[in-house]
Design a protein around this motif. Structure first.
Motif, PDB file in Angstrom:
ATOM      1  N   LEU A 198       0.915  -1.192   0.021  1.00 34.92           N
ATOM      2  CA  LEU A 198       0.060  -0.090   0.018  1.00 34.92           C
ATOM      3  C   LEU A 198       0.955   1.349  -0.101  1.00 34.92           C
ATOM      4  CD1 LEU A 198      -2.557   1.408   0.269  1.00 34.92           C
ATOM      5  CD2 LEU A 198      -2.393   1.309   2.791  1.00 34.92           C
ATOM      6  N   CYS A 199       0.709   2.063  -0.921  1.00 35.35           N
ATOM      7  CA  CYS A 199       1.354   3.472  -1.147  1.00 35.35           C
ATOM      8  C   CYS A 199       0.511   4.445  -0.813  1.00 35.35           C
ATOM      9  CB  CYS A 199       2.427   3.244  -2.504  1.00 35.35           C
ATOM     10  SG  CYS A 199       3.959   2.447  -2.128  1.00 35.35           S
ATOM     11  N   VAL A 200       1.040   5.615  -0.737  1.00 31.22           N
ATOM     12  CA  VAL A 200       0.487   6.909  -0.664  1.00 31.22           C
ATOM     13  C   VAL A 200       1.331   8.032  -1.358  1.00 31.22           C
ATOM     14  CG1 VAL A 200      -0.933   6.564   1.415  1.00 31.22           C
ATOM     15  CG2 VAL A 200       1.122   7.587   1.828  1.00 31.22           C
ATOM     16  N   ILE A 201       0.696   8.905  -2.061  1.00 32.35           N
ATOM     17  CA  ILE A 201       1.260  10.212  -2.588  1.00 32.35           C
ATOM     18  C   ILE A 201       0.805  11.448  -1.922  1.00 32.35           C
ATOM     19  CG2 ILE A 201       2.392  11.144  -4.738  1.00 32.35           C
ATOM     20  CD1 ILE A 201       1.709   8.608  -6.269  1.00 32.35           C
ATOM     21  N   LEU A 202       1.556  12.298  -1.246  1.00 28.09           N
ATOM     22  CA  LEU A 202       1.210  13.427  -0.754  1.00 28.09           C
ATOM     23  C   LEU A 202       2.034  14.589  -1.514  1.00 28.09           C
ATOM     24  CD1 LEU A 202      -0.518  14.789   1.502  1.00 28.09           C
ATOM     25  CD2 LEU A 202       1.514  14.812   2.773  1.00 28.09           C
ATOM     26  N   PHE A 203       1.249  15.442  -2.100  1.00 24.64           N
ATOM     27  CA  PHE A 203       1.898  16.366  -2.672  1.00 24.64           C
ATOM     28  C   PHE A 203       1.375  17.886  -2.565  1.00 24.64           C
ATOM     29  CE2 PHE A 203      -1.048  14.740  -5.633  1.00 24.64           C
ATOM     30  CZ  PHE A 203      -1.601  15.962  -6.337  1.00 24.64           C
ATOM     31  N   ASP A 204       2.001  18.945  -2.532  1.00 26.72           N
ATOM     32  CA  ASP A 204       1.211  19.999  -2.464  1.00 26.72           C
ATOM     33  C   ASP A 204       1.953  21.070  -3.728  1.00 26.72           C
ATOM     34  OD1 ASP A 204       3.414  21.098  -1.603  1.00 26.72           O
ATOM     35  OD2 ASP A 204       2.751  22.082   0.059  1.00 26.72           O
ATOM     36  N   ALA A 290       5.467   7.247   0.019  1.00 26.39           N
ATOM     37  CA  ALA A 290       5.688   6.353   1.310  1.00 26.39           C
ATOM     38  C   ALA A 290       5.000   5.144   0.914  1.00 26.39           C
ATOM     39  CB  ALA A 290       5.452   7.161   2.572  1.00 26.39           C
ATOM     40  N   GLN A 291       5.516   3.967   1.116  1.00 25.17           N
ATOM     41  CA  GLN A 291       4.926   2.652   1.250  1.00 25.17           C
ATOM     42  C   GLN A 291       5.026   2.279   2.816  1.00 25.17           C
ATOM     43  OE1 GLN A 291       6.655  -0.419  -1.390  1.00 25.17           O
ATOM     44  NE2 GLN A 291       5.733  -2.041  -0.234  1.00 25.17           N
ATOM     45  N   ALA A 292       3.827   1.697   2.936  1.00 24.98           N
ATOM     46  CA  ALA A 292       3.389   1.147   4.386  1.00 24.98           C
ATOM     47  C   ALA A 292       3.987  -0.031   4.729  1.00 24.98           C
ATOM     48  CB  ALA A 292       1.734   1.012   4.505  1.00 24.98           C
ATOM     49  N   LEU A 301       2.594   6.548   8.550  1.00 20.65           N
ATOM     50  CA  LEU A 301       2.459   6.519   7.036  1.00 20.65           C
ATOM     51  C   LEU A 301       2.588   7.651   6.430  1.00 20.65           C
ATOM     52  CD1 LEU A 301       2.638   4.981   4.365  1.00 20.65           C
ATOM     53  CD2 LEU A 301       0.281   4.484   4.562  1.00 20.65           C
ATOM     54  N   LEU A 302       1.508   8.727   6.978  1.00 19.07           N
ATOM     55  CA  LEU A 302       1.309   9.945   6.278  1.00 19.07           C
ATOM     56  C   LEU A 302       2.542  10.713   6.845  1.00 19.07           C
ATOM     57  CD1 LEU A 302      -2.717  10.241   7.180  1.00 19.07           C
ATOM     58  CD2 LEU A 302      -1.275   9.933   4.727  1.00 19.07           C
ATOM     59  N   LYS A 303       2.948  10.615   8.105  1.00 16.24           N
ATOM     60  CA  LYS A 303       4.190  11.222   8.435  1.00 16.24           C
ATOM     61  C   LYS A 303       5.269  11.200   7.358  1.00 16.24           C
ATOM     62  CE  LYS A 303       6.974  12.662  12.433  1.00 16.24           C
ATOM     63  NZ  LYS A 303       7.185  12.420  13.863  1.00 16.24           N
ATOM     64  N   ARG A 304       5.566  10.116   7.095  1.00 15.43           N
ATOM     65  CA  ARG A 304       6.843   9.766   6.366  1.00 15.43           C
ATOM     66  C   ARG A 304       6.501  10.258   4.969  1.00 15.43           C
ATOM     67  NH1 ARG A 304       8.050   4.970   4.801  1.00 15.43           N
ATOM     68  NH2 ARG A 304       6.296   3.777   5.393  1.00 15.43           N
ATOM     69  N   ALA A 305       5.395  10.272   4.267  1.00 19.94           N
ATOM     70  CA  ALA A 305       5.031  10.844   3.095  1.00 19.94           C
ATOM     71  C   ALA A 305       5.188  12.356   3.216  1.00 19.94           C
ATOM     72  CB  ALA A 305       3.445  10.334   2.527  1.00 19.94           C
ATOM     73  N   ALA A 311      11.131  16.992   1.856  1.00 22.61           N
ATOM     74  CA  ALA A 311      12.383  16.695   1.448  1.00 22.61           C
ATOM     75  C   ALA A 311      12.425  17.211  -0.251  1.00 22.61           C
ATOM     76  CB  ALA A 311      12.978  15.247   1.681  1.00 22.61           C
ATOM     77  N   ALA A 312      11.465  17.137  -0.988  1.00 24.92           N
ATOM     78  CA  ALA A 312      11.257  17.492  -2.348  1.00 24.92           C
ATOM     79  C   ALA A 312      11.316  19.045  -2.468  1.00 24.92           C
ATOM     80  CB  ALA A 312      10.064  16.822  -3.064  1.00 24.92           C
ATOM     81  N   LYS A 313      10.688  19.446  -1.684  1.00 30.63           N
ATOM     82  CA  LYS A 313      10.810  21.230  -1.545  1.00 30.63           C
ATOM     83  C   LYS A 313      12.434  21.636  -1.302  1.00 30.63           C
ATOM     84  CE  LYS A 313       5.829  22.280  -0.566  1.00 30.63           C
ATOM     85  NZ  LYS A 313       5.794  22.794  -1.959  1.00 30.63           N
ATOM     86  N   HIS A 314      12.623  20.833  -0.333  1.00 29.55           N
ATOM     87  CA  HIS A 314      14.013  21.429   0.272  1.00 29.55           C
ATOM     88  C   HIS A 314      15.127  20.996  -1.057  1.00 29.55           C
ATOM     89  CE1 HIS A 314      12.640  21.139   4.519  1.00 29.55           C
ATOM     90  NE2 HIS A 314      12.363  22.330   4.085  1.00 29.55           N
ATOM     91  N   ALA A 315      14.800  20.084  -1.876  1.00 33.02           N
ATOM     92  CA  ALA A 315      15.708  19.765  -2.710  1.00 33.02           C
ATOM     93  C   ALA A 315      15.755  20.669  -3.927  1.00 33.02           C
ATOM     94  CB  ALA A 315      15.742  18.442  -3.270  1.00 33.02           C
ATOM     95  N   GLY A 316      14.687  21.637  -4.036  1.00 34.90           N
ATOM     96  CA  GLY A 316      14.577  22.213  -5.344  1.00 34.90           C
ATOM     97  C   GLY A 316      13.212  22.492  -5.888  1.00 34.90           C
ATOM     98  N   ARG A 317      12.144  21.744  -5.108  1.00 31.26           N
ATOM     99  CA  ARG A 317      10.819  21.680  -5.557  1.00 31.26           C
ATOM    100  C   ARG A 317      10.534  20.827  -6.973  1.00 31.26           C
ATOM    101  NH1 ARG A 317      11.315  26.934  -3.292  1.00 31.26           N
ATOM    102  NH2 ARG A 317      10.180  27.145  -1.492  1.00 31.26           N
ATOM    103  N   ASN A 318       9.489  20.937  -7.401  1.00 31.72           N
ATOM    104  CA  ASN A 318       9.097  20.091  -8.754  1.00 31.72           C
ATOM    105  C   ASN A 318       9.731  18.888  -8.853  1.00 31.72           C
ATOM    106  OD1 ASN A 318       7.809  19.947 -11.184  1.00 31.72           O
ATOM    107  ND2 ASN A 318       9.297  21.074 -12.307  1.00 31.72           N
ATOM    108  N   GLN A 319       9.768  17.836  -8.062  1.00 30.73           N
ATOM    109  CA  GLN A 319      10.148  16.751  -8.042  1.00 30.73           C
ATOM    110  C   GLN A 319       9.648  15.844  -7.164  1.00 30.73           C
ATOM    111  OE1 GLN A 319      14.248  16.519  -5.673  1.00 30.73           O
ATOM    112  NE2 GLN A 319      14.078  18.668  -6.482  1.00 30.73           N
ATOM    113  N   VAL A 320      10.191  14.508  -7.084  1.00 30.03           N
ATOM    114  CA  VAL A 320       9.472  13.465  -6.316  1.00 30.03           C
ATOM    115  C   VAL A 320      10.710  12.989  -5.351  1.00 30.03           C
ATOM    116  CG1 VAL A 320       8.475  11.210  -6.535  1.00 30.03           C
ATOM    117  CG2 VAL A 320       7.889  12.775  -8.322  1.00 30.03           C
ATOM    118  N   GLN A 321      10.201  12.592  -3.999  1.00 27.86           N
ATOM    119  CA  GLN A 321      10.929  11.852  -3.331  1.00 27.86           C
ATOM    120  C   GLN A 321      10.211  10.929  -2.367  1.00 27.86           C
ATOM    121  OE1 GLN A 321      14.131  12.561  -2.339  1.00 27.86           O
ATOM    122  NE2 GLN A 321      14.603  14.391  -3.836  1.00 27.86           N
ATOM    123  N   ALA A 322      10.960   9.551  -2.322  1.00 24.58           N
ATOM    124  CA  ALA A 322      10.358   8.716  -1.615  1.00 24.58           C
ATOM    125  C   ALA A 322      10.866   8.563  -0.217  1.00 24.58           C
ATOM    126  CB  ALA A 322      10.697   7.261  -2.545  1.00 24.58           C
ATOM    127  N   ALA A 323      10.049   7.986   0.399  1.00 24.18           N
ATOM    128  CA  ALA A 323      10.484   7.815   2.092  1.00 24.18           C
ATOM    129  C   ALA A 323      11.057   6.687   2.168  1.00 24.18           C
ATOM    130  CB  ALA A 323       9.243   7.866   2.798  1.00 24.18           C
TER     131      ALA A 323
END
Length: 323
Positions: A198-204, A290-292, A301-305, A311-323
């Motif tokens: 089970l995976c979740v994708i959280l983005f803003d 994040a994967q459960a 799970l949501l906290k890790r996502a 982490a994606a924002k701090h790395a420069g935004r507009n990207q994907v980071q996996a927990a």
């Protein structure tokens, strides 16, 4: 056994033949062109009304009810059934009252101008008044039924709207946080039972506050709506997706491992970046995947996502980071 008379006269044979052919034609018409329901019903109504009024007038004004009102007259209430099935409430009522008024005019003409014996006329008048009262009862019943049906349908629609509003984000027309939590809970329980991932994708949205401050909250709302639409279009039909809150969105991916979920996140990122606006705005998103883990609760799970998203924002935004 039931025996059918064989000595029917020509008019009865013709009438029955017409009735059978008419009904078959209307059934085939309606089956072939269901979108013409109103036209089929209206035509059927006109035929029934014209034939019934003619037969009723003939039995009353010409035959003076000597042989009763005729077999066809007993089918006249079907006119009201067809009217309320084929037309809207007011039109159906108007059409039914038009038929009723015509029948009443025939009865009044008979009472006022007939040459029958007074005793016979009085007896026939009682019968005819009973017929009119029966027809009035039919119309009243269908009118009341229509009112009750409309209230029932309105109540159901209102209840569905309220239930839908309870689980839908009004602005973006996607699932709200309440619905997302229900999905997460049920999918997590299933994942623990079956052992499937089970995976979740959280983005803003990146720099969304700047968009609001520069172009106003109305335009910010438009950006949120277009973003939700773009993501919904990029996801496969049936994918669990909704607005988590503010400018944050969440995707729930049952039976999906982290690598595949990351590919879905990249597809989301590209779809949002490709949206064009009428103002000089470039909207991008930062996504955390994040994967459960076995025994992990939803909050963890949501906290890790969430941490992966930042982490994606701090790395420069507009990207994907996996927990």
């Amino acid at each position: 056994m039931v025996g059918f008379p064989l000595n029917w006269n020509v008019s009865i044979k013709i009438g029955l033949t017409f009735l059978i052919v008419k009904n078959v034609v209307f059934l085939l018409w309606l089956r072939s062109f269901p979108q013409q329901y109103a036209l089929v019903g209206g035509t059927h109504f006109l035929i029934l009304a014209a034939t019934g009024i003619y037969k009723f007038g003939q039995a009353v004004m010409i035959d003076h009810v000597a042989r009763g009102l005729g077999n066809y007259s007993y089918w006249l209430p079907l006119v009201y059934v067809v009217a309320f099935l084929a037309f809207s409430g007011r039109v159906a009522l108007g059409a039914s009252l038009g038929v009723f008024a015509t029948l009443a005019a025939i009865v009044l003409s008979y009472v006022a101008t007939g040459t029958d014996d007074m005793g016979l006329k009085r007896e026939n008048s009682v019968l005819l008044i009973q017929v009119l009262l029966t027809h009035a009862t039919f119309i009243s019943f269908f009118l009341l039924f229509g009112v009750l049906q409309n209230r029932y349908v309105s109540a159901i629609a209102e209840a569905q709207s309220e239930a839908r509003a309870g689980y839908l984000d009004v602005l973006t027309n996607v699932a709200n946080r309440r619905q997302l939590m229900l999905w997460l809970t049920s999918r997590q329980n299933r994942a623990e039972t079956t052992g499937e991932p089970l995976c979740v994708i959280l983005f803003d949205l990146d720099r969304f506050k700047h968009i609001n401050d520069t172009y106003g909250h109305d335009y910010g709302d438009e950006v949120l709506k277009r973003t939700a639409a773009a993501v919904a279009g990029a996801l496969r039909r049936g994918t669990l997706f909704g607005r988590w809150g503010g400018e944050e969105f969440l995707v729930v991916l049952p039976a999906t491992a982290r690598g595949e979920a990351r590919g879905v996140a990249e597809r989301i990122r590209h779809s949002v970046a490709e949206v064009r606006y009428d103002l000089p705005v470039q909207v991008t998103v930062s996504l955390g995947v994040a994967q459960a883990q076995p025994g992990e609760n939803l909050q963890a799970l949501l906290k890790r996502a969430d941490e992966a998203m930042y982490a994606a924002k701090h790395a420069g935004r507009n990207q994907v980071q996996a927990a």
